[in-house]
Design an enzyme around this catalytic site. Structure first.
Site, PDB file in Angstrom:
ATOM      1  N   MET A 192       0.868  -1.172   0.000  1.00 54.15           N
ATOM      2  CA  MET A 192       0.000   0.000   0.000  1.00 54.15           C
ATOM      3  C   MET A 192       0.913   1.232   0.000  1.00 54.15           C
ATOM      4  O   MET A 192       1.690   1.424   0.932  1.00 54.15           O
ATOM      5  CB  MET A 192      -0.795  -0.111   1.289  1.00 54.15           C
ATOM      6  N   TYR A 248       1.217   4.350  12.458  1.00 52.54           N
ATOM      7  CA  TYR A 248       0.847   4.163  11.034  1.00 52.54           C
ATOM      8  C   TYR A 248      -0.634   3.865  10.881  1.00 52.54           C
ATOM      9  O   TYR A 248      -1.356   3.713  11.851  1.00 52.54           O
ATOM     10  CB  TYR A 248       1.753   3.180  10.315  1.00 52.54           C
ATOM     11  N   GLU A 249      -1.048   3.852   9.603  1.00 50.62           N
ATOM     12  CA  GLU A 249      -2.481   3.742   9.283  1.00 50.62           C
ATOM     13  C   GLU A 249      -3.270   4.921   9.834  1.00 50.62           C
ATOM     14  O   GLU A 249      -4.419   4.772  10.245  1.00 50.62           O
ATOM     15  CB  GLU A 249      -3.062   2.438   9.852  1.00 50.62           C
ATOM     16  N   GLY A 250      -2.636   6.075   9.889  1.00 51.31           N
ATOM     17  CA  GLY A 250      -3.271   7.247  10.468  1.00 51.31           C
ATOM     18  C   GLY A 250      -2.949   7.294  11.943  1.00 51.31           C
ATOM     19  O   GLY A 250      -3.390   6.422  12.709  1.00 51.31           O
ATOM     20  N   GLN A 257      -7.061   9.444  14.157  1.00 51.68           N
ATOM     21  CA  GLN A 257      -8.205   8.518  14.314  1.00 51.68           C
ATOM     22  C   GLN A 257      -9.279   9.179  15.182  1.00 51.68           C
ATOM     23  O   GLN A 257     -10.473   9.087  14.909  1.00 51.68           O
ATOM     24  CB  GLN A 257      -7.764   7.207  15.000  1.00 51.68           C
TER      25      GLN A 257
END
Ligand SMILES: Cc1cc2nc3c(=O)[nH]c(=O)nc-3n(C[C@H](O)[C@H](O)[C@H](O)COP(=O)(O)OP(=O)(O)OC[C@H]3O[C@@H](n4cnc5c(N)ncnc54)[C@H](O)[C@@H]3O)c2cc1C
Length: 598
Positions: free
Chosen positions: A163, A440-442, A447
């Site tokens: 990704m 990571y992943e925001g 969030q």
């Protein structure tokens, strides 16, 4: 050396007794997941994680990944063979569409396996984890031709997926993205740009790597509305499906980082690489969200997984390490000292981790089942309700499970005293590995903003109202249950805190958005705590029922559930009051100082 045993019994209790997975028999794939099959699948998965992945965790961390002068990357010894075992066992395709070679079993079982694999070896688990996310995005947004071209080989593990969002100047704010896509005139695009921090961007595990890349088509609008998603294989794929020459995709370097050393975090250079649009032009973020949402749940699971493995090791150590005497007199007078597990402060720590882990596992599975319903149910209203819950809870799962998962890894490390700071015990690795999941992943602060700024008010607050009704309904339905009464009082109180906080935002955040921003993380944790409390109420209810029915050999475990439920309500859930107080204090003091006063 560190130990790990997959908590299969606990998972089976959740699936069978708490969530009654058999109820979902009408959903595709669930009929094949009978109780026996589930037990056998989880048993096999546990064995793979305990016997193959876990022994490579410490060595993989010590060895790390190496970028070679030709741009190839060597992963730690044993990772390639472990991937073959993982893929060969059908674990990548467990819940994938049978049309493309998957087994079509519930996603929920995949989530369980993800927990076990991430506890056993988080750095390793990211290789199949990212591949599964890429498969999900292609499955939803790819053309039939793309699905046929990529999915079977990704599902059987011949190729992997990644990704690619982040660029040097753009992480959270993807609107700043610069990577370019220029039409080649034959339906494909030439992709040029640099991506950083790409997990598993290069490796020596699979024959090819299928990159999903966000880029801006020449002339597209600025900001997030001009971003498209492309599928870009590292190596060209010939007509007959065989792997050809490099496609202008190279790994420029790998990062030297705090943890997950066994996973290669790469700078990826795209130099006119041939890519194909996935889904609609300029709707790339929408397409990538499938992967991101899947990945967020995966990252939430990493938080739980590190908390669990750190806890297991802390418990083993606390039973072994002899220091001091119990406050109530020697427990093991024949030995020079008692094991440290006799000390109330050690128990407080271990109990707080245990109470989190078991509820977090339930929280994950509750939502994983909703994901199955959202994707597989034939009933539109049921799908909508499940999707509402997932939308609301995804940021909570990601933010809360990784924040507390990291805290718990630190708490578990504390049980080892100075030995926990020394690499040899392996526990400091859990702390280092757990840390990235908050970022990571925001990042977790983002969030929280997603929750408060987007999810809370969406569709007139439908999702949060459904949650209030469900928890409130549970409390009401069990009001006369003497066994549950001591749990339901605290849950009701905390639910009230959550409702007051939501109301406070409604009245105070629209006119003054900083109030929402300053209270967002507290709200995320407040909702997380009430959710975990609700999970405990449900688990205690199921444990009581099981005990009444004779417990089938699990009496001790069920009694422990009831004690742990009370511990959570007495010692963890009261934190909701502090979150409410911080939220309703508003943003004034947070925002008052000028930047140069910091
Ligand atoms: C080991 C590792 C693996 C990774 N793997 C991948 C991968 O596979 N693919 C990929 O594309 N990326 C990957 N990333 C990148 C990762 O997702 C980003 O680092 C992360 O999203 C944060 O972006 P940033 O680093 O640019 O931080 P920034 O966006 O600069 O944020 C810095 C800080 O500011 C805060 N902040 C920023 N904007 C706001 C806002 N609007 N409101 C409140 N707070 C805000 C953030 O919370 C954060 O604390 C990886 C990163 C690492 C370290």
């Amino acid at each position: 050396m560190p130990v790990y045993k997959a908590p299969v019994d606990d998972t089976l209790f959740l699936l069978n007794d708490v969530f009654s997975i058999a109820r979902y028999n009408n959903l595709p794939g669930f009929a094949d997941a009978s109780a026996d099959v589930v037990e056998a699948v989880l048993g096999e998965g546990a064995k793979l994680c305990e016997e193959i992945l876990q022994p490579l965790n410490y060595s993989g961390d010590q060895e790390g990944c190496t970028r070679n002068p030709d741009g190839s990357v060597t992963t730690p010894k044993g990772f390639k063979e472990a991937y073959e075992a993982y893929a060969g066992g059908g674990w990548i395709g467990l819940a994938m569409d049978p049309e493309y070679g998957g087994q079509g079993l519930p996603y929920t079982l995949g989530a369980v396996m993800n927990e076990y694999a991430s506890s056993a070896n988080m750095a390793f688990a990211m290789y199949p984890g990212l591949t599964m996310g890429a498969i999900a995005a292609l499955h939803v947004h790819g053309s039939e031709e793309q699905k046929r071209a990529y999915l079977p080989k990704m599902i059987d593990g011949t190729w992997s997926g990644t990704m690619n969002l982040t660029e040097p100047h753009c992480g959270t704010d993807l609107g700043l993205l610069k990577t370019k896509a220029v039409p080649n005139g034959d339906g494909s695009y030439a992709i040029t740009g640099t991506k950083i921090f790409i997990s598993a961007g290069e490796q020596d595990i699979t024959e090819n790597i299928i990159h999903l890349v966000l880029a801006r088509i020449e002339g597209a609008p600025a900001g997030t509305k001009g971003i498209s998603l492309f599928v870009v294989p590292r190596n060209r794929i010939d007509e007959d499906g065989s792997v050809g020459a490099n496609n202008g995709v190279t790994c420029g370097s790998i990062e030297h980082k705090m943890g997950i050393h066994g996973n290669a975090t790469c700078v990826m250079n795209y130099d006119g690489a041939q890519g194909w649009l996935v889904g609609e032009a300029n709707r790339g973020l929408n397409a990538m969200f499938v992967m991101m949402n899947e990945a967020r749940l995966g990252v939430a699971i990493q938080g739980l997984a590190q908390s669990e493995v750190a806890y297991q090791n802390a418990v083993a150590y606390a039973k072994e390490r002899l220091q001091g005497r119990a406050l109530t007199g020697a427990k093991e007078p024949s030995r020079p000292a008692d094991p440290i597990i006799v000390h109330p402060d050690v128990r407080r720590t271990l109990m707080s981790i245990k109470a989190f882990n078991e509820a977090a596992r339930a929280f994950v599975l509750w939502n994983a089942l909703k994901s199955d319903v959202a994707h597989r149910s034939g009933d539109a209203a049921e799908r909508q309700a499940a999707d509402d819950q997932l939308g609301l809870m995804t940021p909570v799962l990601k933010g809360v499970l990784t924040d507390i998962g990291f805290d718990n890894a630190v708490k578990a490390q504390q049980m080892f005293g100075g030995h926990g700071y020394i690499a040899e015990t392996g526990v400091e690795q859990f702390v280092r590995d757990a840390r990235i999941a908050m970022i990571y992943e925001g990042a977790n602060g983002v969030q929280a903003m997603d929750l408060v700024g987007r999810k809370l008010g969406r569709d007139g607050g439908r999702a949060i109202m459904a949650f209030f009704n469900e928890v409130g309904g549970f409390i009401k339905d069990h009001a006369e249950d003497e066994g549950l009464k001591p749990l339901l009082g605290p849950l009701q109180l905390s639910l009230g805190h959550l409702q007051q906080a939501a109301m406070w935002f409604m009245n105070n955040a629209l006119a003054k958005p900083d109030n929402a921003g300053a209270g967002a993380t507290d709200f995320m944790h407040l909702l997380g705590l009430v959710s975990l409390g609700y999970m405990w109420a449900k688990m205690a209810g199921a444990a009581q029922e099981k005990l009444k029915a004779g417990a089938n050999g699990a009496t001790e475990r069920m009694n422990a559930k009831l004690v742990t439920a009370r511990f959570f309500m007495e010692r963890t859930l009261p934190e909701t009051a502090a979150h409410l107080a911080r939220i309703t204090a508003g943003a004034d003091t947070t925002m008052a100082l000028a930047a140069d006063q910091f």
